[in-house]
Motif scaffolding. Structure first.
Motif, PDB file in Angstrom:
ATOM      1  N   ALA A   1       4.014 -59.424  27.335  1.00  0.00           N
ATOM      2  CA  ALA A   1       5.358 -59.983  27.205  1.00  0.00           C
ATOM      3  C   ALA A   1       6.269 -59.050  26.409  1.00  0.00           C
ATOM      4  O   ALA A   1       7.429 -58.830  26.778  1.00  0.00           O
ATOM      5  N   SER A   2       5.745 -58.472  25.320  1.00  0.00           N
ATOM      6  CA  SER A   2       6.547 -57.576  24.495  1.00  0.00           C
ATOM      7  C   SER A   2       6.839 -56.263  25.221  1.00  0.00           C
ATOM      8  O   SER A   2       7.959 -55.740  25.160  1.00  0.00           O
ATOM      9  N   ALA A   3       5.840 -55.715  25.916  1.00  0.00           N
ATOM     10  CA  ALA A   3       6.059 -54.484  26.680  1.00  0.00           C
ATOM     11  C   ALA A   3       7.067 -54.718  27.799  1.00  0.00           C
ATOM     12  O   ALA A   3       7.896 -53.848  28.095  1.00  0.00           O
ATOM     13  N   ALA A   4       7.027 -55.901  28.419  1.00  0.00           N
ATOM     14  CA  ALA A   4       7.988 -56.231  29.470  1.00  0.00           C
ATOM     15  C   ALA A   4       9.392 -56.377  28.892  1.00  0.00           C
ATOM     16  O   ALA A   4      10.388 -56.011  29.532  1.00  0.00           O
ATOM     17  N   HIS A   5       9.482 -56.905  27.676  1.00  0.00           N
ATOM     18  CA  HIS A   5      10.783 -57.035  27.013  1.00  0.00           C
ATOM     19  C   HIS A   5      11.376 -55.654  26.736  1.00  0.00           C
ATOM     20  O   HIS A   5      12.572 -55.424  26.958  1.00  0.00           O
ATOM     21  N   VAL A   6      10.538 -54.723  26.283  1.00  0.00           N
ATOM     22  CA  VAL A   6      10.987 -53.348  26.054  1.00  0.00           C
ATOM     23  C   VAL A   6      11.495 -52.733  27.362  1.00  0.00           C
ATOM     24  O   VAL A   6      12.574 -52.128  27.409  1.00  0.00           O
ATOM     25  N   ALA A   7      10.719 -52.879  28.427  1.00  0.00           N
ATOM     26  CA  ALA A   7      11.112 -52.328  29.727  1.00  0.00           C
ATOM     27  C   ALA A   7      12.420 -52.948  30.209  1.00  0.00           C
ATOM     28  O   ALA A   7      13.281 -52.256  30.779  1.00  0.00           O
ATOM     29  N   ASN A   8      12.586 -54.248  29.977  1.00  0.00           N
ATOM     30  CA  ASN A   8      13.816 -54.926  30.386  1.00  0.00           C
ATOM     31  C   ASN A   8      15.023 -54.359  29.635  1.00  0.00           C
ATOM     32  O   ASN A   8      16.097 -54.158  30.218  1.00  0.00           O
ATOM     33  N   LEU A   9      14.856 -54.084  28.336  1.00  0.00           N
ATOM     34  CA  LEU A   9      15.952 -53.530  27.543  1.00  0.00           C
ATOM     35  C   LEU A   9      16.353 -52.136  28.020  1.00  0.00           C
ATOM     36  O   LEU A   9      17.517 -51.736  27.908  1.00  0.00           O
ATOM     37  N   LEU A  10      15.393 -51.392  28.550  1.00  0.00           N
ATOM     38  CA  LEU A  10      15.661 -50.022  29.010  1.00  0.00           C
ATOM     39  C   LEU A  10      16.091 -49.950  30.473  1.00  0.00           C
ATOM     40  O   LEU A  10      16.581 -48.915  30.922  1.00  0.00           O
ATOM     41  N   SER A  11      15.936 -51.034  31.191  1.00  0.00           N
ATOM     42  CA  SER A  11      16.126 -51.004  32.650  1.00  0.00           C
ATOM     43  C   SER A  11      17.559 -50.755  33.080  1.00  0.00           C
ATOM     44  O   SER A  11      17.800 -50.297  34.201  1.00  0.00           O
ATOM     45  N   THR A  12      18.526 -51.043  32.221  1.00  0.00           N
ATOM     46  CA  THR A  12      19.923 -50.879  32.602  1.00  0.00           C
ATOM     47  C   THR A  12      20.543 -49.592  32.056  1.00  0.00           C
ATOM     48  O   THR A  12      21.752 -49.386  32.195  1.00  0.00           O
ATOM     49  N   GLU A  13      19.736 -48.732  31.456  1.00  0.00           N
ATOM     50  CA  GLU A  13      20.269 -47.468  30.939  1.00  0.00           C
ATOM     51  C   GLU A  13      20.629 -46.534  32.095  1.00  0.00           C
ATOM     52  O   GLU A  13      19.985 -46.553  33.145  1.00  0.00           O
ATOM     53  N   PRO A  14      21.653 -45.703  31.916  1.00  0.00           N
ATOM     54  CA  PRO A  14      22.058 -44.778  32.982  1.00  0.00           C
ATOM     55  C   PRO A  14      20.919 -43.860  33.411  1.00  0.00           C
ATOM     56  O   PRO A  14      20.045 -43.512  32.597  1.00  0.00           O
ATOM     57  N   ALA A  15      20.925 -43.458  34.655  1.00  0.00           N
ATOM     58  CA  ALA A  15      19.830 -42.657  35.215  1.00  0.00           C
ATOM     59  C   ALA A  15      19.695 -41.300  34.533  1.00  0.00           C
ATOM     60  O   ALA A  15      18.599 -40.728  34.499  1.00  0.00           O
ATOM     61  N   ASP A  16      20.790 -40.744  34.013  1.00  0.00           N
ATOM     62  CA  ASP A  16      20.734 -39.421  33.386  1.00  0.00           C
ATOM     63  C   ASP A  16      20.382 -39.484  31.898  1.00  0.00           C
ATOM     64  O   ASP A  16      20.382 -38.454  31.215  1.00  0.00           O
ATOM     65  N   VAL A  17      20.095 -40.669  31.384  1.00  0.00           N
ATOM     66  CA  VAL A  17      19.735 -40.844  29.976  1.00  0.00           C
ATOM     67  C   VAL A  17      18.220 -40.972  29.851  1.00  0.00           C
ATOM     68  O   VAL A  17      17.593 -41.762  30.559  1.00  0.00           O
ATOM     69  N   LYS A  18      17.627 -40.192  28.956  1.00  0.00           N
ATOM     70  CA  LYS A  18      16.187 -40.257  28.726  1.00  0.00           C
ATOM     71  C   LYS A  18      15.856 -41.490  27.894  1.00  0.00           C
ATOM     72  O   LYS A  18      16.596 -41.817  26.967  1.00  0.00           O
ATOM     73  N   VAL A  19      14.772 -42.153  28.234  1.00  0.00           N
ATOM     74  CA  VAL A  19      14.426 -43.390  27.528  1.00  0.00           C
ATOM     75  C   VAL A  19      13.070 -43.228  26.840  1.00  0.00           C
ATOM     76  O   VAL A  19      12.174 -42.550  27.335  1.00  0.00           O
ATOM     77  N   ALA A  20      12.935 -43.873  25.677  1.00  0.00           N
ATOM     78  CA  ALA A  20      11.719 -43.748  24.882  1.00  0.00           C
ATOM     79  C   ALA A  20      11.526 -45.032  24.083  1.00  0.00           C
ATOM     80  O   ALA A  20      12.407 -45.890  24.014  1.00  0.00           O
ATOM     81  N   VAL A  21      10.356 -45.152  23.461  1.00  0.00           N
ATOM     82  CA  VAL A  21      10.047 -46.320  22.635  1.00  0.00           C
ATOM     83  C   VAL A  21       9.316 -45.852  21.382  1.00  0.00           C
ATOM     84  O   VAL A  21       8.544 -44.890  21.423  1.00  0.00           O
ATOM     85  N   GLY A  22       9.584 -46.508  20.272  1.00  0.00           N
ATOM     86  CA  GLY A  22       8.918 -46.180  19.020  1.00  0.00           C
ATOM     87  C   GLY A  22       8.811 -47.421  18.168  1.00  0.00           C
ATOM     88  O   GLY A  22       9.322 -48.492  18.518  1.00  0.00           O
ATOM     89  N   GLY A  23       8.154 -47.313  17.028  1.00  0.00           N
ATOM     90  CA  GLY A  23       8.037 -48.477  16.174  1.00  0.00           C
ATOM     91  C   GLY A  23       7.239 -48.207  14.921  1.00  0.00           C
ATOM     92  O   GLY A  23       6.641 -47.134  14.742  1.00  0.00           O
ATOM     93  N   PHE A  24       7.228 -49.207  14.050  1.00  0.00           N
ATOM     94  CA  PHE A  24       6.523 -49.145  12.773  1.00  0.00           C
ATOM     95  C   PHE A  24       5.480 -50.254  12.733  1.00  0.00           C
ATOM     96  O   PHE A  24       5.765 -51.404  13.075  1.00  0.00           O
ATOM     97  N   SER A  25       4.251 -49.918  12.307  1.00  0.00           N
ATOM     98  CA  SER A  25       3.188 -50.890  12.103  1.00  0.00           C
ATOM     99  C   SER A  25       2.884 -51.660  13.384  1.00  0.00           C
ATOM    100  O   SER A  25       2.507 -51.054  14.382  1.00  0.00           O
ATOM    101  N   MET A  26       3.052 -52.983  13.400  1.00  0.00           N
ATOM    102  CA  MET A  26       2.795 -53.746  14.614  1.00  0.00           C
ATOM    103  C   MET A  26       3.710 -53.280  15.754  1.00  0.00           C
ATOM    104  O   MET A  26       3.316 -53.291  16.926  1.00  0.00           O
TER     105      MET A  26
END
Length: 248
Positions: free
Chosen positions: A105-130
């Protein structure tokens, strides 16, 4: 705004359902040309606001930061006490059972947040602890091309940056894993997530095919970040994402 997502478990005609309601998402807009977007995931009991304030001060003008807030839920490790958590956890241990449904569910939420970014923009994920553990899970989903439940993972991640974490196919999956840059940091005096877990996470990820992995240890650092660590993360992101105009 909150974001709700339902996940089904079980078998037969009456599957069990869990509802995950994510909290508010905070966005730090790029001050320069928008070249990359990073979803940054907070730790247990925290929220997106605290990290958005810290990330806003990083001299990375070409990055848009998205800082979501995890669902508020009972956490077994805390005796059922409710707080923000990306997934349930019984204890910080290699033998602790994994909450695959919560992770999906959390990984899908991350993907959903990134899904509307422009095609020429690089997307990444990061975090602290959990949040770092959840980012690692997102990286494995990206490499495998699917979530743990078998649904397709839709995002082409360009980088994963992690601080204080514990981690838990095919030829195409191996290729994707080898091409995905990962940056892992861990303090040797961490009294929450032992340093040995960070080392083992790096070893296991490398053995699983994530060859483009950098592991940095920080002598005497506990379960928190320091400016030197953030500076190294900034330099790594600038190089790996090919960012322009970052101030040093």
């Amino acid at each position: 705004m909150s974001y709700q997502q339902n996940f089904s478990t079980g078998s037969g005609s009456r599957p069990a359902r869990r509802n995950f309601e994510f909290g508010r998402t905070y966005v730090v807009r790029p001050k320069g040309k928008h070249q990359a977007t990073i979803v940054w995931l907070h730790g247990l009991g925290d929220n997106g606001s605290s990290w958005s304030q810290q990330l806003e001060n990083l001299p990375l003008p070409n990055i848009k930061w998205i800082c979501p807030t995890a669902p508020t839920r009972p956490v077994a490790m805390l005796g059922g006490f409710t707080c923000t958590a990306w997934f349930d956890v019984g204890e910080i241990s290699e033998d602790s059972p994994d909450d695959w449904e919560g992770l999906d569910a959390s990984a899908a939420h991350v993907a959903n947040l990134l899904s509307t970014e422009p095609a020429d923009v690089k997307v990444a994920v990061g975090g602290f602890s959990m949040g770092a553990a959840t980012a690692i899970y997102s990286a494995t989903c990206a490499a495998m091309g699917q979530y743990g439940n078998g649904n397709a993972y839709p995002i082409n991640l360009r980088a994963v940056e992690l601080e204080e974490q514990r981690s838990k196919g095919s030829h195409e999956a191996a290729r994707r894993a080898a091409s995905l840059p990962l940056f892992l940091c861990h303090g040797t005096s961490d009294d929450v997530v032992p340093y040995s877990y960070g080392e083992k996470s790096a070893h296991c990820l490398n053995a699983a095919g994530f060859r483009n992995l950098t592991f940095k240890s920080y002598e005497g650092l506990g379960h928190y970040t320091v400016p030197g660590e953030m500076d190294e993360a900034r330099n790594w992101l600038t190089a790996r994402l090919g960012l322009e105009g970052s101030r040093y």
